[in-house]
Enzyme design. Structure first.
Site, PDB file in Angstrom:
ATOM      1  N   LEU A  81       3.435 -42.321-102.631  1.00 63.40           N
ATOM      2  CA  LEU A  81       1.984 -42.199-102.503  1.00 63.40           C
ATOM      3  C   LEU A  81       1.260 -43.531-102.375  1.00 63.40           C
ATOM      4  CD1 LEU A  81       1.410 -39.273-105.017  1.00 63.40           C
ATOM      5  CD2 LEU A  81       1.725 -39.161-102.530  1.00 63.40           C
ATOM      6  N   CYS A  82       2.002 -44.608-102.170  1.00 62.23           N
ATOM      7  CA  CYS A  82       1.386 -45.926-101.981  1.00 62.23           C
ATOM      8  C   CYS A  82       0.881 -46.085-100.550  1.00 62.23           C
ATOM      9  CB  CYS A  82       2.396 -47.039-102.272  1.00 62.23           C
ATOM     10  SG  CYS A  82       2.674 -47.317-104.006  1.00 62.23           S
ATOM     11  N   HIS A  83      -0.252 -46.773-100.433  1.00 57.87           N
ATOM     12  CA  HIS A  83      -0.813 -47.075 -99.118  1.00 57.87           C
ATOM     13  C   HIS A  83      -0.072 -48.270 -98.506  1.00 57.87           C
ATOM     14  CE1 HIS A  83      -4.125 -44.935-101.065  1.00 57.87           C
ATOM     15  NE2 HIS A  83      -4.530 -44.622 -99.846  1.00 57.87           N
ATOM     16  N   MET A 118       1.794 -52.078-107.526  1.00 52.38           N
ATOM     17  CA  MET A 118       3.084 -51.503-107.151  1.00 52.38           C
ATOM     18  C   MET A 118       3.890 -52.455-106.272  1.00 52.38           C
ATOM     19  SD  MET A 118       3.210 -48.901-108.942  1.00 52.38           S
ATOM     20  CE  MET A 118       4.848 -48.469-108.382  1.00 52.38           C
ATOM     21  N   GLU A 119       3.211 -53.228-105.449  1.00 48.01           N
ATOM     22  CA  GLU A 119       3.906 -54.201-104.607  1.00 48.01           C
ATOM     23  C   GLU A 119       4.542 -55.298-105.461  1.00 48.01           C
ATOM     24  OE1 GLU A 119       1.627 -51.673-102.118  1.00 48.01           O
ATOM     25  OE2 GLU A 119       1.047 -52.693-103.967  1.00 48.01           O
ATOM     26  N   ASP A 133      23.286 -57.992-107.742  1.00 41.37           N
ATOM     27  CA  ASP A 133      24.240 -57.822-106.646  1.00 41.37           C
ATOM     28  C   ASP A 133      24.947 -59.131-106.306  1.00 41.37           C
ATOM     29  OD1 ASP A 133      25.513 -56.382-104.453  1.00 41.37           O
ATOM     30  OD2 ASP A 133      24.192 -57.548-103.146  1.00 41.37           O
TER      31      ASP A 133
END
Length: 168
Positions: A81-83, A118-119, A133
């Site tokens: 739901l992120c733009h 969120m970014e 990793d």
């Protein structure tokens, strides 16, 4: 679970309680930024190899930095739901804070109608995963921990600092 309360307090739920992408069209454009942090804990000898460039996969820190930047730019592809955002700046700061821990910080900035929390969180999370990793061949017991938002600025809700994190 009080559904009525959740409908009123969670912007990603519509009047029927269904998930939707928030309409930010009428919001004001403001300068916005957010900084997130993750701690990555490993054996002291692994951390030395990271710092000295002694791991088989090459320049670990450069790869981690690029992975975090790429991830922040792709957040809307990963979080439903992120733009999609036109980020104007992304920084990844990586620092050994003691003999077993690396701190990764991701700061994202833009002039826009929605925040960049969120970014920043996505950038720091993928950077930490990339560090794992790159090092897993010599240390499978690496811990990724304490991933959190540290600060955010701009927007209708104003500035915010994570008080639980003390020295931000």
């Amino acid at each position: 679970m009080n559904t009525e309360k959740n409908r009123n307090s969670l912007s990603h739920l519509d009047a029927k309680g269904q998930a939707h992408m928030v309409d930010v069209g009428s919001k004001e454009v403001t300068e916005r930024s957010a900084t997130a942090r993750a701690l990555v804990e490993m054996k002291p000898e692994t951390l030395l190899k990271v710092i000295d460039g002694g791991l088989p996969k090459g320049d670990v820190l450069a790869t981690v930095r690029i992975a975090g930047i790429q991830a922040a730019k792709k957040t809307s592809d990963l979080v439903p739901l992120c733009h999609p955002l036109m980020l104007t700046k992304i920084t990844l700061d990586i620092e050994a804070i003691n003999e077993t821990q690396i701190e990764i910080r991701c700061t994202c900035k833009l002039s826009g109608k929605t925040g960049v929390e969120m970014e920043a969180l996505t950038g720091v999370s993928v950077a930490a995963l990339t560090l794992y990793d790159m090092c897993k061949a010599v240390d499978k017991g690496i811990l990724i921990k304490e991933t959190c938002l540290l600060t955010k600025t701009g927007g209708k809700s104003g500035d915010w600092v994570n008080e639980q994190e003390g020295n931000v």
